[in-house]
Design a protein around this motif. Structure first.
Motif, PDB file in Angstrom:
ATOM      1  N   PHE A   1       0.858  -1.182   0.000  1.00 39.96           N
ATOM      2  CA  PHE A   1       0.000   0.000   0.000  1.00 39.96           C
ATOM      3  C   PHE A   1       0.893   1.230   0.000  1.00 39.96           C
ATOM      4  CE2 PHE A   1      -2.524   3.261   2.350  1.00 39.96           C
ATOM      5  CZ  PHE A   1      -3.480   3.468   1.354  1.00 39.96           C
ATOM      6  N   VAL A   2       0.842   2.005  -1.079  1.00 38.95           N
ATOM      7  CA  VAL A   2       1.586   3.259  -1.151  1.00 38.95           C
ATOM      8  C   VAL A   2       0.741   4.299  -0.422  1.00 38.95           C
ATOM      9  CG1 VAL A   2       2.675   4.968  -2.638  1.00 38.95           C
ATOM     10  CG2 VAL A   2       2.637   2.563  -3.329  1.00 38.95           C
ATOM     11  N   ASN A   3       1.136   4.582   0.802  1.00 39.66           N
ATOM     12  CA  ASN A   3       0.323   5.355   1.726  1.00 39.66           C
ATOM     13  C   ASN A   3       0.422   6.857   1.451  1.00 39.66           C
ATOM     14  OD1 ASN A   3      -1.125   6.205   4.022  1.00 39.66           O
ATOM     15  ND2 ASN A   3       0.744   6.225   5.259  1.00 39.66           N
ATOM     16  N   PRO A   4      -0.629   7.476   0.930  1.00 39.92           N
ATOM     17  CA  PRO A   4      -0.518   8.898   0.592  1.00 39.92           C
ATOM     18  C   PRO A   4      -0.293   9.796   1.792  1.00 39.92           C
ATOM     19  CG  PRO A   4      -2.802   8.142   0.411  1.00 39.92           C
ATOM     20  CD  PRO A   4      -1.954   6.931   0.610  1.00 39.92           C
ATOM     21  N   ARG A   5      -0.668   9.348   2.984  1.00 36.54           N
ATOM     22  CA  ARG A   5      -0.572  10.214   4.164  1.00 36.54           C
ATOM     23  C   ARG A   5       0.847  10.366   4.696  1.00 36.54           C
ATOM     24  NH1 ARG A   5      -5.211  11.384   7.704  1.00 36.54           N
ATOM     25  NH2 ARG A   5      -7.016  11.426   6.340  1.00 36.54           N
ATOM     26  N   GLN A   6       1.785   9.579   4.205  1.00 28.27           N
ATOM     27  CA  GLN A   6       3.158   9.748   4.672  1.00 28.27           C
ATOM     28  C   GLN A   6       4.033  10.472   3.659  1.00 28.27           C
ATOM     29  OE1 GLN A   6       3.592   5.338   5.032  1.00 28.27           O
ATOM     30  NE2 GLN A   6       5.665   5.682   4.270  1.00 28.27           N
ATOM     31  N   PHE A   7       3.429  10.978   2.587  1.00 29.52           N
ATOM     32  CA  PHE A   7       4.143  11.777   1.600  1.00 29.52           C
ATOM     33  C   PHE A   7       3.758  13.237   1.783  1.00 29.52           C
ATOM     34  CE2 PHE A   7       4.241   7.599  -0.178  1.00 29.52           C
ATOM     35  CZ  PHE A   7       5.374   7.528  -0.976  1.00 29.52           C
ATOM     36  N   GLY A   8       4.754  14.106   1.848  1.00 32.58           N
ATOM     37  CA  GLY A   8       4.484  15.528   1.977  1.00 32.58           C
ATOM     38  C   GLY A   8       4.357  16.201   0.630  1.00 32.58           C
ATOM     39  N   ALA A   9       4.045  17.481   0.652  1.00 28.23           N
ATOM     40  CA  ALA A   9       3.936  18.256  -0.572  1.00 28.23           C
ATOM     41  C   ALA A   9       5.271  18.252  -1.312  1.00 28.23           C
ATOM     42  CB  ALA A   9       3.523  19.688  -0.248  1.00 28.23           C
ATOM     43  N   GLY A  10       5.223  17.969  -2.604  1.00 26.65           N
ATOM     44  CA  GLY A  10       6.441  17.958  -3.412  1.00 26.65           C
ATOM     45  C   GLY A  10       7.245  16.687  -3.323  1.00 26.65           C
TER      46      GLY A  10
END
Length: 282
Positions: free
Chosen positions: A56-65
């Motif tokens: 699962f590529v978790n979108p919540r652990q990626f920041g802007a940019g």
């Protein structure tokens, strides 16, 4: 190996795996698997009757940019690798299955999440803690396995498990597996694929410079001067910048100013558009 994408089916199939008192281990991943991930699978198979892996590529652990859209997704290849390693069940949910409409809850772990990657990637460890807490609740494993390369992540997850009184798994059942390295010492990472051939060759300076710094500190060299020299060696070796190079307590992740048995050396450095992290014990 079964591939499950719906939570109701996951719970049903995990219940089937547990028949007769069988134990279940969880290995969470974001895919783009390499030998480091497969080492986690093998460690889990050695201690549990069945292994559940998640991709699962978790979108919540990626920041802007950051590289959410560019992060490699190789489901067919990854699935074949997991099946070859004897994984019983692959949990591969879509983002809306993990974060349904109206989702409004966040798990935040203070203390161990501060500094290091927590300082450079605000909100990152909230995303990690939230998704891992959900994965634990979804699978309810007896054991879980994580790599030591992401040492701060491991500390956050163990703290979360203790503080929330989790029992499946409890904190003592969250196992760390030593970092798997390439022949030149570079820690295996899905993000290594971003490196050009020239950058990949230059990246080998990271583990080499870290080993030299750790040996110097072990021999009595001053910590501050040694870390300054480490930063300079990385830039001279081809890295564009160093986010941090710090000596910290392995358990609390507090800074230490002198050699201690429980200390670890932590580094994050950028080469081109790629950010590499590593850590080693003294």
């Amino acid at each position: 190996m079964q591939t499950i994408t719906r939570l109701d089916m996951l719970r049903s199939e995990v219940a089937q795996l547990r028949r007769g008192g069988a134990s279940v281990a969880l290995v969470p991943t974001m895919g783009a698997l390499h030998e480091g991930h497969l080492t986690l699978i093998r460690a889990a198979r050695g201690q549990a009757d069945h292994v559940v892996a998640s991709i699962f590529v978790n979108p919540r652990q990626f920041g802007a940019g950051e590289d959410l859209e560019a992060y490699p997704r190789q489901m067919a290849r990854d699935s074949a690798l997991l099946e070859a390693e004897g994984v019983a069940l692959l949990w591969a949910p879509a983002p809306e299955e993990v974060y349904p409409a109206g989702y409004a809850t966040n798990v935040s772990v203070s203390g161990v999440s501060a500094g290091l990657c927590g300082a450079d990637r605000p909100g990152h460890f909230d995303g990690v803690a939230t998704v891992v807490c959900k994965l634990f609740n979804q699978v309810r494993p007896d054991l879980a396995f994580f790599g030591e390369k992401d040492w701060q992540q491991l500390a956050v997850i163990r703290r979360m498990a203790r503080d929330l009184d989790l029992t499946q798994p409890e904190a003592s059942a969250i196992h760390a597996v030593p970092t798997v390295r390439e022949a030149d010492g570079l820690a295996m990472s899905s993000r290594n694929a971003y490196l050009t051939p020239e950058q990949r060759e230059q990246a080998a300076v990271l583990p080499r410079a870290m080993r030299e710094a750790a040996a110097a500190i072990d021999s009595g060299s001053a910590v501050a001067e040694t870390l300054d020299r480490l930063r300079g060696d990385l830039v001279a070796g081809g890295f564009d910048s160093v986010d941090y190079a710090e000596l910290r307590d392995a358990a609390t992740l507090e800074r230490v100013g002198q050699r201690e048995d429980a200390a670890r050396l932590f580094v994050a450095a950028r080469i081109g558009g790629t950010r590499l992290i590593d850590n080693i014990g003294l």
